[in-house]
Structure formats: C-alpha cells, structure tokens
Write a protein that holds these residues in place. Structure first.
Motif, mmCIF file in Angstrom:
data_model
loop_
_atom_site.group_PDB
_atom_site.id
_atom_site.type_symbol
_atom_site.label_atom_id
_atom_site.label_comp_id
_atom_site.label_asym_id
_atom_site.label_seq_id
_atom_site.Cartn_x
_atom_site.Cartn_y
_atom_site.Cartn_z
ATOM 1 N N VAL A 67 -4.973 10.653 -26.230
ATOM 2 C CA VAL A 67 -6.284 10.281 -26.776
ATOM 3 C C VAL A 67 -6.349 8.766 -26.921
ATOM 4 O O VAL A 67 -5.321 8.094 -26.969
ATOM 5 N N VAL A 70 -5.429 7.844 -31.868
ATOM 6 C CA VAL A 70 -4.854 8.972 -32.592
ATOM 7 C C VAL A 70 -5.232 8.942 -34.078
ATOM 8 O O VAL A 70 -5.400 9.994 -34.696
ATOM 9 N N GLU A 73 -8.702 10.413 -34.364
ATOM 10 C CA GLU A 73 -8.622 11.864 -34.147
ATOM 11 C C GLU A 73 -8.039 12.566 -35.370
ATOM 12 O O GLU A 73 -8.477 13.655 -35.747
ATOM 13 N N ASN A 97 2.093 9.383 -32.255
ATOM 14 C CA ASN A 97 1.847 10.824 -32.150
ATOM 15 C C ASN A 97 1.465 11.429 -33.488
ATOM 16 O O ASN A 97 1.876 10.944 -34.538
ATOM 17 N N PHE A 110 -1.360 15.152 -30.367
ATOM 18 C CA PHE A 110 -2.260 14.105 -29.877
ATOM 19 C C PHE A 110 -1.420 12.855 -29.878
ATOM 20 O O PHE A 110 -0.667 12.589 -30.822
#
Length: 117
Positions: A67, A70, A73, A97, A110
């Motif tokens: 993505v 992160v 998200e 991550n 992600f």
C-alpha cells in the motif's frame, strides 16, 4: 510459470467477499454465495465455497498487500473495526508492515516499501 490465482476457501463467501471488497475498494457487482472474483488482473483473488465445512483456523498462510501509506491504512482499518494483530512497525528489510485478521482469521499484511534516502 506464474501464480494464476489465490483462492480463499470459506463457509461464508458473501461475508468474506464483502470484507475484501471494502478492504481493497473493489466493487465486483456480485452477491454470489458460492464464488466471487475480487481481483481479476495479474494474480486473481477469489473467495470460494467448495461445499465442505471450513474450521477457520488458517495458521499456515497469509496475504500481503503493498500500500502507499500503511499508517493511513491502519487508521482506516481501525475505523472499520478490523481486528489488528500488530500496528505499523518498521522492519529491518526496509518495509513498514502491519498485520490484521480477516473475518475467517486469515492473517493479512499491509506493507509500505520505504524509499532509500
């Protein structure tokens, strides 16, 4: 040879497919209870019920998505009530991550690949 498809077997195709459609911002126009293709370019992502009961203790596989941000998200997933396993964390290999569960307890990562400064 290329991987053609990643299929998630589930007891509830609609519930799991709806989660991935929301997660990935995809509208496949399907409410099928047996099979739905979520991503159809490159390697496909499908949600499928093969007629057998699943125990939802998937412990030997995960899905990883790259993505742009992160952290953004992570905040979006918190707002959706997604069960977070690990908050965004910088990794020694140059990625940031985070991990979380889908409704069937599959582990999803992600990641944002950080540019070398």
């Amino acid at each position: 040879m290329k991987i053609g498809e990643v299929g998630l077997l589930t007891n509830d195709v609609k519930k799991l497919a709806d989660f991935y459609k929301l997660l990935l911002g995809v509208d496949n126009g399907s409410n099928d209870n047996i099979h739905q293709t979520i991503i159809s370019e490159e390697t496909m992502l499908t949600i499928y019920n093969d007629g057998t009961h699943k125990n939802n203790t998937n412990q030997n596989m995960c899905l990883a998505f790259t993505v742009d941000d992160v952290d953004a998200e992570y905040n979006r997933l918190l707002g959706l009530g997604v069960e977070i396993i690990e908050k965004p964390k910088l990794r020694p290999w140059g990625a940031k991550n985070m991990s979380f569960y889908d409704p069937d307890k599959n582990i999803i990562y992600f990641r944002t690949l950080l540019k070398n400064e």
